[in-house]
Design a protein around this motif. Structure first.
Motif, mmCIF file in Angstrom:
data_model
loop_
_atom_site.group_PDB
_atom_site.id
_atom_site.type_symbol
_atom_site.label_atom_id
_atom_site.label_comp_id
_atom_site.label_asym_id
_atom_site.label_seq_id
_atom_site.Cartn_x
_atom_site.Cartn_y
_atom_site.Cartn_z
ATOM 1 N N VAL A 42 -27.646 29.212 -7.676
ATOM 2 C CA VAL A 42 -27.733 29.818 -6.342
ATOM 3 C C VAL A 42 -28.509 31.127 -6.402
ATOM 4 O O VAL A 42 -29.389 31.397 -5.583
ATOM 5 C CB VAL A 42 -26.324 30.058 -5.763
ATOM 6 C CG1 VAL A 42 -26.414 30.824 -4.435
ATOM 7 C CG2 VAL A 42 -25.606 28.740 -5.547
ATOM 8 N N MET A 43 -28.196 31.945 -7.390
ATOM 9 C CA MET A 43 -28.834 33.250 -7.515
ATOM 10 C C MET A 43 -30.343 33.114 -7.710
ATOM 11 O O MET A 43 -31.130 33.814 -7.078
ATOM 12 C CB MET A 43 -28.216 34.007 -8.695
ATOM 13 C CG MET A 43 -28.773 35.395 -8.897
ATOM 14 S SD MET A 43 -28.110 36.178 -10.382
ATOM 15 C CE MET A 43 -28.814 35.131 -11.657
ATOM 16 N N ALA A 81 -32.015 31.098 -4.465
ATOM 17 C CA ALA A 81 -31.997 31.711 -3.133
ATOM 18 C C ALA A 81 -33.345 32.300 -2.735
ATOM 19 O O ALA A 81 -33.910 31.925 -1.691
ATOM 20 C CB ALA A 81 -30.892 32.761 -3.057
ATOM 21 N N SER A 117 -27.070 23.438 -6.238
ATOM 22 C CA SER A 117 -27.021 24.872 -5.972
ATOM 23 C C SER A 117 -28.282 25.395 -5.300
ATOM 24 O O SER A 117 -28.257 26.471 -4.697
ATOM 25 C CB SER A 117 -26.797 25.636 -7.278
ATOM 26 O OG SER A 117 -27.950 25.594 -8.110
ATOM 27 N N GLY A 149 -28.001 29.354 -1.435
ATOM 28 C CA GLY A 149 -28.359 30.718 -1.057
ATOM 29 C C GLY A 149 -29.285 30.763 0.146
ATOM 30 O O GLY A 149 -29.094 31.585 1.058
ATOM 31 N N GLY A 173 -27.221 35.043 -3.196
ATOM 32 C CA GLY A 173 -27.348 34.894 -4.642
ATOM 33 C C GLY A 173 -26.488 35.896 -5.388
ATOM 34 O O GLY A 173 -25.917 35.582 -6.437
ATOM 35 N N ASN A 202 -23.055 34.764 -5.716
ATOM 36 C CA ASN A 202 -22.894 33.752 -6.746
ATOM 37 C C ASN A 202 -23.141 34.293 -8.146
ATOM 38 O O ASN A 202 -22.643 33.726 -9.120
ATOM 39 C CB ASN A 202 -23.789 32.555 -6.430
ATOM 40 C CG ASN A 202 -23.205 31.729 -5.309
ATOM 41 O OD1 ASN A 202 -22.451 30.806 -5.548
ATOM 42 N ND2 ASN A 202 -23.518 32.085 -4.069
#
Length: 394
Positions: free
Chosen positions: A60-61, A64, A111, A115, A339, A342
């Motif tokens: 996610v990080m 995003a 994932s 984000g 992000g 996460n």
């Protein structure tokens, strides 16, 4: 990326965004209740299975900002539908994964939608209402995430325990189809997007006030996920909980999330810094008390409900704080801050894993989370001091 204006009737678009958030919340949080089942199914230890959650969070990080920039030329509606398609694909791949490493790769695919969906969705939600109601509008979208913990996550946990974790992921993919239909029917067409000035927006994100705001998000999220990642084995070990009790506890945590989300939106409309301070302090205090409360079934239920409320009340104020601090780049900042949530998820899962691996025991997990919440509180005070120093120069 442009969004519908504040003249649009907001109710149905906000609810459609909440439906999407419901599906994403289910796929993000369900593995926490199924951690022992998944660990057994792919033949790894519980700490190793916990890394599936860390991998999702790191995806996610990283995903995003990349997905936000890749989809910037699209209308917001089309961008959100593309992201939901990725959500469906990732969950189907997870359901079919033959082992640990393919499952980890499938979680990374899933994932990639997370984000950018919440980042773009936050901007759309904020632009549907008057400026003084933006925190409440963002909270309405995140309401889907909290309700997922009342319905979606316990249901997925029960399905995973009774039928198998693969069916839990397959059912979650079905939620993606529901979200896609809701977005198609309710979101306005909106204006076509335009590629942003990436260099300018990145310079905005590099401002100290923005970085401190995002670091606060990381610490608050890490405090939450230090416990939430391992809530099933914590309840089994300390409380002596059955699978049915764990499902009930997850429902009550979701109730706490929903209550906290609503309170957080209202208080954030009053004061962003004030709300953040109140909720971080409350979270730290509750987590320090949890080792005692978890010793009984009633104490566990009450403590986890209060913990859930304090943890999720943080979400609206920290999200809007970053969007305000990076007003010239709200879309990218909003996505990157998701992000940051996460990154905190990954950090919290890693801290919890370290606590277990080093032999401190499951009772030390909420204490570690309380220390992370206290660190977030210090960052809020540091950010406020920085703004006071910058005001005379401005």
């Amino acid at each position: 990326m442009t969004s519908p204006s504040a003249t649009t009737t907001p109710t149905w678009p906000l609810l459609a965004l909440a439906v999407g958030a419901f599906g994403i919340g289910t796929t993000e949080f369900a593995p926490m209740g199924l951690l022992p089942v998944i660990a057994e199914g792919v033949h790894v230890s519980i700490p190793s299975a916990g890394l599936l959650i860390s991998a999702y969070a790191l995806g996610v990080m990283i995903g995003a900002p990349i997905m936000t920039l890749l989809l910037a030329r699209l209308r917001a509606k089309h961008a959100l539908l593309t992201l939901v398609s990725i959500f469906i694909l990732g969950n189907l791949l997870s359901a079919m994964a033959p082992g640990y490493w393919p499952l980890l790769a499938s979680r990374l695919v899933t994932s990639l939608n997370h984000g950018a969906f919440f980042g773009i969705g936050s901007v759309v939600a904020a632009n549907l209402v008057a400026p003084e109601k933006r925190a409440s509008a963002v909270a309405t979208m995140f309401m889907g995430l909290t309700i997922a913990n009342i319905g979606g996550v316990p249901a997925a946990t029960w399905i995973g325990q009774q039928i198998g974790w693969r069916m839990a992921f397959a059912g979650t993919a079905g939620l993606g189809l529901l979200a896609m239909a809701a977005l198609v029917l309710a979101l306005p067409r909106g204006e076509k997007g335009a590629m942003p000035d990436i260099g300018k927006e990145l310079r905005v994100l590099a401002r100290p006030v923005v970085l401190i705001a995002m670091a606060t998000t990381v610490m608050g999220s890490a405090a939450m996920f230090t416990l939430y990642t391992y809530v099933a084995p914590v309840l089994t070990t300390i409380t002596g909980a059955s699978q049915l009790f764990i499902t009930l506890a997850l429902v009550l945590i979701g109730v706490g999330f929903t209550i906290g989300n609503g309170i957080g939106g209202k208080l954030a409309d009053w004061s962003l810094d004030g709300a953040t301070i109140i909720f971080l302090a409350s979270l730290a205090a509750i987590m320090l008390a949890l080792p005692l409360l978890l010793g009984s079934h009633w104490g566990a239920l009450i403590g986890l409900t209060l913990w859930g409320a304090a943890a999720f009340a943080l979400v609206p104020p920290v999200q809007i704080r970053v969007m305000h601090a990076a007003a010239e780049a709200p879309g990218l900042a909003s996505s990157v801050n998701v992000g940051a949530f996460n990154l905190g998820n990954a950090l919290g899962a890693a801290v919890g894993s370290a606590v277990i691996s080093q032999g401190f025991g499951y009772a030390a997990i909420p204490v570690a989370g309380a220390l992370l919440a206290a660190a977030g509180l210090l960052l809020v005070f540091a950010g406020a001091a920085g703004k006071r120093q910058a005001a005379p120069a401005a």
